[in-house]
Design a protein around this motif. Sequence first.
Motif, PDB file in Angstrom:
ATOM      1  N   PHE A  55       0.543  13.466   3.556  1.00  0.00           N
ATOM      2  CA  PHE A  55      -0.325  12.592   3.059  1.00  0.00           C
ATOM      3  C   PHE A  55      -1.258  12.477   4.500  1.00  0.00           C
ATOM      4  O   PHE A  55      -2.047  12.584   4.621  1.00  0.00           O
ATOM      5  N   VAL A  56      -0.227  12.371   6.001  1.00  0.00           N
ATOM      6  CA  VAL A  56      -0.649  11.773   7.272  1.00  0.00           C
ATOM      7  C   VAL A  56      -1.235  12.905   7.507  1.00  0.00           C
ATOM      8  O   VAL A  56      -2.138  12.844   8.547  1.00  0.00           O
ATOM      9  N   LEU A  57      -1.037  14.427   7.768  1.00  0.00           N
ATOM     10  CA  LEU A  57      -1.972  15.219   8.388  1.00  0.00           C
ATOM     11  C   LEU A  57      -3.178  15.239   7.128  1.00  0.00           C
ATOM     12  O   LEU A  57      -3.781  15.065   8.209  1.00  0.00           O
ATOM     13  N   GLY A  58      -3.392  15.099   5.769  1.00  0.00           N
ATOM     14  CA  GLY A  58      -4.198  14.958   5.552  1.00  0.00           C
ATOM     15  C   GLY A  58      -5.563  13.898   5.369  1.00  0.00           C
ATOM     16  O   GLY A  58      -6.934  14.473   5.883  1.00  0.00           O
ATOM     17  N   MET A  59      -4.694  12.777   6.088  1.00  0.00           N
ATOM     18  CA  MET A  59      -5.497  11.160   6.106  1.00  0.00           C
ATOM     19  C   MET A  59      -6.065  12.015   7.691  1.00  0.00           C
ATOM     20  O   MET A  59      -6.717  11.341   7.642  1.00  0.00           O
ATOM     21  N   ALA A  60      -5.424  12.239   8.530  1.00  0.00           N
ATOM     22  CA  ALA A  60      -5.592  12.114   9.833  1.00  0.00           C
ATOM     23  C   ALA A  60      -7.102  13.210  10.198  1.00  0.00           C
ATOM     24  O   ALA A  60      -8.044  12.667  10.364  1.00  0.00           O
ATOM     25  N   LEU A  61      -6.804  14.480   9.299  1.00  0.00           N
ATOM     26  CA  LEU A  61      -7.876  15.439   8.770  1.00  0.00           C
ATOM     27  C   LEU A  61      -9.482  14.880   8.550  1.00  0.00           C
ATOM     28  O   LEU A  61     -10.784  14.652   9.100  1.00  0.00           O
ATOM     29  N   ALA A  62      -9.268  14.084   7.389  1.00  0.00           N
ATOM     30  CA  ALA A  62     -10.294  13.035   6.990  1.00  0.00           C
ATOM     31  C   ALA A  62     -10.399  12.376   7.680  1.00  0.00           C
ATOM     32  O   ALA A  62     -11.961  11.775   7.653  1.00  0.00           O
ATOM     33  N   ILE A  63     -10.018  11.330   8.268  1.00  0.00           N
ATOM     34  CA  ILE A  63     -11.061  10.526   8.923  1.00  0.00           C
ATOM     35  C   ILE A  63     -11.212  11.284  10.506  1.00  0.00           C
ATOM     36  O   ILE A  63     -12.486  11.251  10.322  1.00  0.00           O
ATOM     37  N   ALA A  64     -10.491  12.109  10.513  1.00  0.00           N
ATOM     38  CA  ALA A  64     -10.975  12.848  12.480  1.00  0.00           C
ATOM     39  C   ALA A  64     -12.120  13.387  12.018  1.00  0.00           C
ATOM     40  O   ALA A  64     -13.690  13.292  12.592  1.00  0.00           O
ATOM     41  N   VAL A  65     -12.463  13.952  10.678  1.00  0.00           N
ATOM     42  CA  VAL A  65     -13.942  14.454  10.344  1.00  0.00           C
ATOM     43  C   VAL A  65     -14.822  13.777   9.505  1.00  0.00           C
ATOM     44  O   VAL A  65     -15.966  13.512   9.850  1.00  0.00           O
ATOM     45  N   PHE A  96      -9.817  15.185  -0.989  1.00  0.00           N
ATOM     46  CA  PHE A  96     -10.072  14.431  -1.839  1.00  0.00           C
ATOM     47  C   PHE A  96      -9.886  12.834  -1.177  1.00  0.00           C
ATOM     48  O   PHE A  96     -10.702  11.984  -1.677  1.00  0.00           O
ATOM     49  N   ALA A  97      -9.773  12.271   0.311  1.00  0.00           N
ATOM     50  CA  ALA A  97     -10.610  11.545   0.821  1.00  0.00           C
ATOM     51  C   ALA A  97     -11.512  11.655   1.918  1.00  0.00           C
ATOM     52  O   ALA A  97     -11.492  10.251   2.104  1.00  0.00           O
ATOM     53  N   VAL A  98     -11.539  12.760   1.933  1.00  0.00           N
ATOM     54  CA  VAL A  98     -12.909  12.547   3.634  1.00  0.00           C
ATOM     55  C   VAL A  98     -14.248  11.823   2.800  1.00  0.00           C
ATOM     56  O   VAL A  98     -14.877  11.590   3.530  1.00  0.00           O
ATOM     57  N   TRP A  99     -14.653  12.500   1.625  1.00  0.00           N
ATOM     58  CA  TRP A  99     -15.641  12.220   1.136  1.00  0.00           C
ATOM     59  C   TRP A  99     -16.062  10.956   0.814  1.00  0.00           C
ATOM     60  O   TRP A  99     -17.427  10.296   1.274  1.00  0.00           O
ATOM     61  N   ILE A 100     -15.567   9.818   0.487  1.00  0.00           N
ATOM     62  CA  ILE A 100     -15.888   8.508   0.591  1.00  0.00           C
ATOM     63  C   ILE A 100     -15.826   7.456   1.902  1.00  0.00           C
ATOM     64  O   ILE A 100     -16.727   6.703   2.293  1.00  0.00           O
ATOM     65  N   ILE A 101     -14.807   8.189   3.247  1.00  0.00           N
ATOM     66  CA  ILE A 101     -14.999   7.883   4.217  1.00  0.00           C
ATOM     67  C   ILE A 101     -16.599   8.195   5.015  1.00  0.00           C
ATOM     68  O   ILE A 101     -17.224   7.743   5.747  1.00  0.00           O
ATOM     69  N   GLU A 137     -17.621  -1.184   7.620  1.00  0.00           N
ATOM     70  CA  GLU A 137     -17.910  -0.155   5.970  1.00  0.00           C
ATOM     71  C   GLU A 137     -16.699   0.526   6.798  1.00  0.00           C
ATOM     72  O   GLU A 137     -16.592   2.000   5.206  1.00  0.00           O
ATOM     73  N   ILE A 138     -16.778   1.055   7.765  1.00  0.00           N
ATOM     74  CA  ILE A 138     -15.491   2.398   8.761  1.00  0.00           C
ATOM     75  C   ILE A 138     -14.169   2.365   7.291  1.00  0.00           C
ATOM     76  O   ILE A 138     -13.770   2.845   6.848  1.00  0.00           O
ATOM     77  N   LEU A 139     -14.173   1.018   7.898  1.00  0.00           N
ATOM     78  CA  LEU A 139     -12.397   0.784   7.325  1.00  0.00           C
ATOM     79  C   LEU A 139     -12.595   0.464   5.800  1.00  0.00           C
ATOM     80  O   LEU A 139     -11.330   0.578   5.463  1.00  0.00           O
ATOM     81  N   ALA A 140     -13.587  -0.204   5.553  1.00  0.00           N
ATOM     82  CA  ALA A 140     -13.482   0.447   3.702  1.00  0.00           C
ATOM     83  C   ALA A 140     -13.494   1.673   3.396  1.00  0.00           C
ATOM     84  O   ALA A 140     -12.814   2.443   2.528  1.00  0.00           O
ATOM     85  N   GLY A 141     -14.154   2.367   3.726  1.00  0.00           N
ATOM     86  CA  GLY A 141     -14.106   3.501   3.763  1.00  0.00           C
ATOM     87  C   GLY A 141     -12.045   4.587   4.223  1.00  0.00           C
ATOM     88  O   GLY A 141     -11.919   5.348   3.221  1.00  0.00           O
ATOM     89  N   ILE A 142     -11.528   4.075   5.025  1.00  0.00           N
ATOM     90  CA  ILE A 142     -10.901   4.438   5.626  1.00  0.00           C
ATOM     91  C   ILE A 142      -9.824   4.265   3.837  1.00  0.00           C
ATOM     92  O   ILE A 142      -8.953   5.038   3.660  1.00  0.00           O
ATOM     93  N   ARG A 143     -10.067   2.902   3.760  1.00  0.00           N
ATOM     94  CA  ARG A 143      -8.837   2.243   2.678  1.00  0.00           C
ATOM     95  C   ARG A 143      -8.797   2.331   1.117  1.00  0.00           C
ATOM     96  O   ARG A 143      -8.023   3.065   0.391  1.00  0.00           O
ATOM     97  N   ILE A 144     -10.016   3.193   1.114  1.00  0.00           N
ATOM     98  CA  ILE A 144     -10.578   3.336  -0.618  1.00  0.00           C
ATOM     99  C   ILE A 144     -10.384   5.208  -0.013  1.00  0.00           C
ATOM    100  O   ILE A 144      -9.268   5.493  -1.135  1.00  0.00           O
ATOM    101  N   GLY A 145     -10.019   5.678   1.406  1.00  0.00           N
ATOM    102  CA  GLY A 145      -9.839   6.906   1.067  1.00  0.00           C
ATOM    103  C   GLY A 145      -8.277   6.983   1.584  1.00  0.00           C
ATOM    104  O   GLY A 145      -7.433   8.147   1.047  1.00  0.00           O
TER     105      GLY A 145
END
Length: 250
Positions: A63-73, A128-133, A174-182
């Motif tokens: 989860f941490v690796l996938g979310m870190a990549l999603a946020i970084a991208v 699953f996470a990157v697009w909403i971010i 909005e960036i934090l909202a996207g991360i929260r939903i992500g």
Amino acid sequence: MKLFGFRIPMMASLVLWALVWEIVGRMDVIFLIPPMSSIISAGFGLVATGSWQSASLVTVRSFVLGMALAIAVGVPLGIAMGRFRIVDNIFGLWVNMFVSAPLSALVPILMILFGLGETTVVVTVFLFAVWIIVLDARAGVMQVPPSLIEMGRSYGASRFTIFTKIILLSALPEILAGIRIGLIRGVKGVVIGQILVSIIGYGELFELYSRSFDMERFWALTMILFAAAMLLSAVVEHFEKRIEYYAGAR
């Protein structure tokens, strides 16, 4: 929420549903719904087992690796789409297509590409996470008042200063909202990925408990995941509220 003039806390709804679940479980209507007390007891026993601790380590790492990549991208891509029309035209169609697509159907393809291992789960969390971010970061940048940017230029601010001090801070809610939903979508991604792979992490435990009809541990593990998702969402939401004044000019 108020009832007959009395303020009812939000947690009361959870207590009510827990009582209803307990009653239904005690009535023994269906074996798939054991009493809530049995699920809670099984949960305490579950977290003490080595299998749960090992599965949690694998799940958290994926989860941490996938979310870190999603946020970084996702955050830089969303900002670029909000600032530059050519980038928005290139990636806009793909982002909107993936955010509305049934991503679960892609997991078997990922299994072919990356194998039956942790890499597939990491990629699933990312997708699953990157697009909403991306979408929320783009929306935040596009809603920055042009008057603020013009004011910065009139005072001689450099492009870097305008970006960091005006655009980025104004778009931060909005960036934090996207991360929260992500984060919530990422939890869904890690569970779906591991269930379909079925050999690592919580997916392995879900498969084991469903095959052996150990419904107490099955539901206990499900509730642990729900609680984790709610906790992550609450933490990010706390930071959202603390920086909301950056959006006050809008």
